[in-house]
Design an enzyme around this catalytic site. Sequence first.
Site, short mmCIF file in Angstrom:
data_model
loop_
_atom_site.label_atom_id
_atom_site.label_comp_id
_atom_site.label_asym_id
_atom_site.label_seq_id
_atom_site.Cartn_x
_atom_site.Cartn_y
_atom_site.Cartn_z
N TYR A 142 -25.58 8.73 -28.83
CA TYR A 142 -26.90 8.28 -29.29
C TYR A 142 -28.05 9.08 -28.67
CZ TYR A 142 -24.38 4.23 -31.12
OH TYR A 142 -23.51 3.42 -31.80
N LYS A 193 -11.25 8.39 -26.28
CA LYS A 193 -10.32 9.04 -27.21
C LYS A 193 -9.93 10.38 -26.59
CE LYS A 193 -9.84 8.47 -31.36
NZ LYS A 193 -8.61 8.08 -32.12
N ASP A 225 -9.37 3.39 -30.65
CA ASP A 225 -8.88 2.79 -31.91
C ASP A 225 -7.83 1.72 -31.61
OD1 ASP A 225 -7.37 4.93 -30.96
OD2 ASP A 225 -6.73 5.61 -32.93
N ASP A 249 -20.60 0.04 -28.31
CA ASP A 249 -21.41 -0.62 -29.32
C ASP A 249 -20.49 -1.36 -30.30
OD1 ASP A 249 -23.50 -1.35 -30.94
OD2 ASP A 249 -24.01 0.68 -31.59
N ASP A 253 -19.41 -5.70 -30.16
CA ASP A 253 -19.71 -6.57 -31.30
C ASP A 253 -18.44 -7.21 -31.84
OD1 ASP A 253 -22.40 -6.22 -31.21
OD2 ASP A 253 -22.61 -5.38 -33.22
#
Length: 367
Positions: A142, A193, A225, A249, A253
Amino acid sequence: MSNRSLLVLPGDGIGPEAMGQVSRVIDWFGDRQSVSFDVQEDLVGGAAIDAHGIPLHDDTMARAQEVDAVLLGAVGGPKWDDLDFSIKPERGLLRLRKEMELFANLRPAMCFDALADASSLKRELVAGLDIMIVRELTGGTYFGEPRGITDLPNGERRGVNTQVYDTHEIIRVARAAFELAQKRGGRLCSVEKANVMESGVLWREEVTKLASEYPDVELSHMYADNCAMQLVREPKQFDVIVTDNLFGDLLSDCAAMLTGSLGMLPSASLGAEDENKKRKAMYEPVHGSAPDIAGQGKANPIACILSYAMALRYSYDMPDAADAVEKAVEDVLSEGYRTGDIMQPGMKLVGTTEMGDTIIAKLKQAA
Ligand code: NAD
């Protein structure tokens, strides 16, 4: 004179209503246990725009830098939607996070037994769930450079964002996560990852190096993942998860929604430790200002109250008081009290103030 300073920024919409109930809990602790807090209150977001023309006054920013913790309600609402991006209510929140250098975002996902049926997963998978996701908040995709959209000679356009982490950014958030794991169940899962991303390889190497300093914490690693799958397959396997900004993020959630409602979810954002081992910190509910129910006495104050419980635990080192608040919330839910957002058939519908009343009554009973 108390040495526990707290800056309360109720903000907009349901922020002031929900935060009003937190003030009652703070007062209760002050009256009963003579652990008074030096509480200051100030404006942020739309309320600050109305008063000062900007979403966060410099004086408020300076106060936030001085106190032990900031407790924020919510910002924003339709009244300020058409303002220029540079002075929107959310800019006040972003300025606080940026200037206080809050790099570790703590998002607990706790499922109270009484609400286990409100989850999208089966009751047995989520009842008693208590995990903590630590998301790196100030680096990664970001913020990484280069970024932007460019025109290519062949007439196409290219969108670029860069996942970039320097070692100090990984180390400081990983340290915060190791320390949390020490205070909780002693298990930390680091998520990246590393199979396909160099930034993930570096992340894994740096976190692994730190493990020898925390022999009481059991460290494991997981690809992001797989972590997403494990969160919905068997969420109770986790204690603390630490991960980067982007994966955090998404995963926080996902974990949050295992627990039922937005009105129940607290969060904390922590900065670096100073020479006295104190961290800058801001606590806030995950929900927004809920303009659709603002001013109607319907808001669920529990996310704000649990945010205060997090402040008791992480900024004021008062774990027993934090436990007491969380237990009071649990008891009230077990007895069937519900605000509209978590209402279920056969339960007792209450408003914001009554929910505060019942939580304080439980605190009194247990004292
Ligand atoms: P929201 O979280 O405010 O509301 C989403 C839905 O959940 C609404 O139906 C609302 O009534 C309900 N809800 C949320 N919190 C509740 C509570 N405590 N009790 C009962 N019901 C609750 O999200 P939104 O509608 O997308 O955004 C509304 C405003 O809030 C916007 O201006 C947005 O920018 C702002 N916002 C602020 C923050 C923040 O301050 N951290 C976060 C998200 C959104």
